[in-house]
Design an enzyme around this catalytic site. Structure first.
Site, PDB file in Angstrom:
ATOM      1  N   LYS A  34      -7.091  -1.186  10.408  1.00 26.26           N
ATOM      2  CA  LYS A  34      -8.377  -1.653  10.955  1.00 26.26           C
ATOM      3  C   LYS A  34      -8.224  -2.355  12.298  1.00 26.26           C
ATOM      4  O   LYS A  34      -9.054  -2.204  13.180  1.00 26.26           O
ATOM      5  CB  LYS A  34      -9.065  -2.580   9.961  1.00 26.26           C
ATOM      6  N   GLY A  38      -6.158  -4.595  -1.903  1.00 31.45           N
ATOM      7  CA  GLY A  38      -5.169  -4.394  -2.952  1.00 31.45           C
ATOM      8  C   GLY A  38      -4.454  -3.072  -2.767  1.00 31.45           C
ATOM      9  O   GLY A  38      -4.992  -2.130  -2.177  1.00 31.45           O
ATOM     10  N   GLY A  81      -3.110 -15.538  -5.123  1.00 29.23           N
ATOM     11  CA  GLY A  81      -2.683 -14.371  -4.356  1.00 29.23           C
ATOM     12  C   GLY A  81      -3.778 -13.695  -3.561  1.00 29.23           C
ATOM     13  O   GLY A  81      -3.560 -12.631  -2.973  1.00 29.23           O
ATOM     14  N   VAL A 103       0.828  -1.208   0.000  1.00 27.98           N
ATOM     15  CA  VAL A 103       0.000   0.000   0.000  1.00 27.98           C
ATOM     16  C   VAL A 103       0.862   1.258   0.000  1.00 27.98           C
ATOM     17  O   VAL A 103       0.627   2.192  -0.770  1.00 27.98           O
ATOM     18  CB  VAL A 103      -0.960  -0.001   1.204  1.00 27.98           C
ATOM     19  N   LYS A 122     -13.451  -4.883  11.041  1.00 21.12           N
ATOM     20  CA  LYS A 122     -14.183  -3.950  10.181  1.00 21.12           C
ATOM     21  C   LYS A 122     -15.616  -3.762  10.679  1.00 21.12           C
ATOM     22  O   LYS A 122     -16.163  -2.649  10.613  1.00 21.12           O
ATOM     23  CB  LYS A 122     -14.161  -4.464   8.743  1.00 21.12           C
ATOM     24  N   GLU A 174      -3.343 -15.062   2.121  1.00 22.81           N
ATOM     25  CA  GLU A 174      -1.975 -15.004   2.631  1.00 22.81           C
ATOM     26  C   GLU A 174      -1.473 -16.423   2.920  1.00 22.81           C
ATOM     27  O   GLU A 174      -2.248 -17.374   2.983  1.00 22.81           O
ATOM     28  CB  GLU A 174      -1.949 -14.189   3.937  1.00 22.81           C
ATOM     29  N   ARG A 193      11.189  -0.658   7.961  1.00 21.75           N
ATOM     30  CA  ARG A 193      11.921  -1.551   8.861  1.00 21.75           C
ATOM     31  C   ARG A 193      13.363  -1.750   8.393  1.00 21.75           C
ATOM     32  O   ARG A 193      14.282  -1.799   9.198  1.00 21.75           O
ATOM     33  CB  ARG A 193      11.219  -2.910   8.933  1.00 21.75           C
ATOM     34  N   ARG A 194      13.534  -1.897   7.058  1.00 21.07           N
ATOM     35  CA  ARG A 194      14.862  -2.178   6.512  1.00 21.07           C
ATOM     36  C   ARG A 194      15.199  -1.178   5.421  1.00 21.07           C
ATOM     37  O   ARG A 194      14.471  -1.063   4.423  1.00 21.07           O
ATOM     38  CB  ARG A 194      14.917  -3.605   5.950  1.00 21.07           C
ATOM     39  N   ASP A 214     -10.400 -10.469  10.547  1.00 21.12           N
ATOM     40  CA  ASP A 214     -10.358  -9.275   9.711  1.00 21.12           C
ATOM     41  C   ASP A 214     -11.745  -8.652   9.584  1.00 21.12           C
ATOM     42  O   ASP A 214     -11.921  -7.445   9.771  1.00 21.12           O
ATOM     43  CB  ASP A 214      -9.801  -9.637   8.331  1.00 21.12           C
TER      44      ASP A 214
END
Length: 437
Positions: free
Chosen positions: A103, A305, A185, A11, A203, A188, A42-43, A199
């Site tokens: 969320k 997405g 895809g 995102v 919401k 996960e 993070r990296r 999830d």
């Protein structure tokens, strides 16, 4: 307007791309250009392709970036509870505006964020936290603010909707449909948050909070996933002219004492094919809102997405940036109603119950007696040979019962007693029925 971006994954990368590609239009809509002050990751060494951004803007010091005096708006697309909660509370208390897609955090501790926003005087926007690019939360928070919302029913998880749609279309079992979703895809590597309903429950809490002007958290939401839905359940739904969807349902209504309350739940349910949500397939999301004056409203589109979610994030960035330039802030959290959340046992619903029973006289009378003892009225009964064949196994039969509306506790108690009857070989499946069948 100077932006601090927390996170540059799927995102976050799309947010950067859209900021670059639409820079001129965004500046015209806001009245000032948008500039990225820094990007916390993070990296530092991770390959981010040809992302149109100066590498010097990347930092691993998210808190230091947030505290900078030249940052006006903080965009958070990292996810999770901590350290995101600490970062956003810090930003809001400092008077910065926050745009988040988180969320889980909003459902877990949205109160802390709203309180910090009120303390600091900044805006807190989170359109991207529910249903991706679908304009949903702002209509609930602003467009319908003059109306009374009685019920919100939605398909808000694309992964589970893809799985259930595939099961309906092909007759596949849950495991096969999940495998397909993973290969494409949509799921996960660890699909637990989706298939177990976590999830969707987060919401649902956000939707209920906005719709009913009441603080609702994830712990207030009754949650069931889709892992127990079988190909036989899907076939049974088809035989009734229904399909199965994982629904989030938030409803306003009176409890047994006549007090106004809210009920918030997530679970798979049969809905008739004529219901507006029945035709929502693939990984799409849709939310059906029932308001007193406006009537029924349907919100539909891609619910996840990188690009769709980034679209919702940028919409919020435009809104909060305009407010900062004008020296105003949006309306604060509306939780004045403070309605109690009704336990799941008091929620009114219907059950579809499939029983494997002994095929002998008196069985139907005995089963009907259980329903009567719990004050549950039967709407329809369908009986046939076990396994659906012409001959079955000879000694057993399938009994499918659909109830009228009753409290969930009474329906659940009915099922428990049915499991204890000698004539009931097994309770093959139990699914709720929604949508006025």
């Amino acid at each position: 307007m100077r932006l601090a971006l927390l996170g540059c994954g799927t995102v976050g990368s799309e947010v950067v791309r859209l900021l670059h590609e639409q820079a001129t239009d965004l500046a015209a809509r806001i009245g000032a250009p948008l500039e990225i002050a820094g990007i916390a990751v993070r990296r530092l060494g991770r390959d981010r392709g040809d992302l149109p951004v100066d590498p010097a803007l990347f930092t691993t010091d998210a808190l230091g970036l947030i505290k900078r005096d030249d940052v006006d708006v903080v965009i958070e697309v990292v996810g999770g509870i901590e350290p995101a909660r600490g970062w956003l509370v810090e930003a809001l208390r400092a008077g910065k505006s926050v745009v988040t897609a988180n969320k889980a955090l909003l459902a877990e501790d949205g109160a802390a964020l709203h309180d910090a926003a009120a303390e600091g005087g900044g805006d807190l926007y989170y359109e991207a936290s529910v249903a991706g690019a679908i304009p949903l939360l702002r209509p609930l928070r602003e467009s319908l603010h003059g109306d009374r919302i009685n019920r919100v029913t939605g398909i808000v998880n694309g992964t589970t909707n893809f799985i259930l749609s595939a099961m309906d279309a092909t007759g596949a079992g849950f495991a096969e449909a999940l495998e397909e979703a993973t290969e494409l895809g949509y799921a996960e590597a660890d699909p637990t948050a989706d298939v177990e309903g976590f999830d969707a429950a987060a919401k649902a809490a956000i939707l209920a909070s906005l719709a009913f002007h009441t603080r609702v958290g994830a712990a207030d939401v009754h949650r069931e996933g889709i892992t127990e839905v079988t190909a036989a359940d899907v076939a049974s739904a088809k035989a009734m002219g229904c399909t199965i969807k994982l629904l989030c349902i938030a409803a306003r209504g009176a409890d047994a004492a006549g007090r106004e309350t809210v009920s918030v739940r997530v679970h798979p349910a049969m809905i008739p094919l004529g219901h507006p949500l029945a035709s929502v397939g693939d990984a799409f999301n849709a939310v059906f809102v029932e308001a007193e004056a406006a009537g029924p409203l349907m919100f539909y589109g891609r619910g996840a997405g990188g690009a769709p979610t980034a679209s919702a994030v940028l919409g919020d960035v435009v809104a909060v940036s305009r407010n900062r330039l004008a020296g105003v802030r949006s309306a604060s959290e509306s939780a004045y109603a403070d309605l109690p959340v009704r336990p799941m046992g008091e929620a009114l619903t219907r059950y579809h119950i499939s029983l494997d029973v002994a095929d002998r006289p008196g069985v139907l009378e005995a089963v009907a007696g259980v329903f009567a003892r719990h004050d549950v009225s039967i709407a329809t009964v369908r009986q046939g040979p076990a396994g659906g064949g012409a001959a079955g196994r000879g000694e057993d039969a399938d009994l499918v019962i659909v109830t009228h509306v009753a409290p969930d506790a009474a329906l659940a108690a009915t099922v428990r007693e049915l499991r204890g009857l000698d004539i009931v070989r097994s309770v093959a499946s139990v699914l709720r029925v929604e949508g006025g069948l």
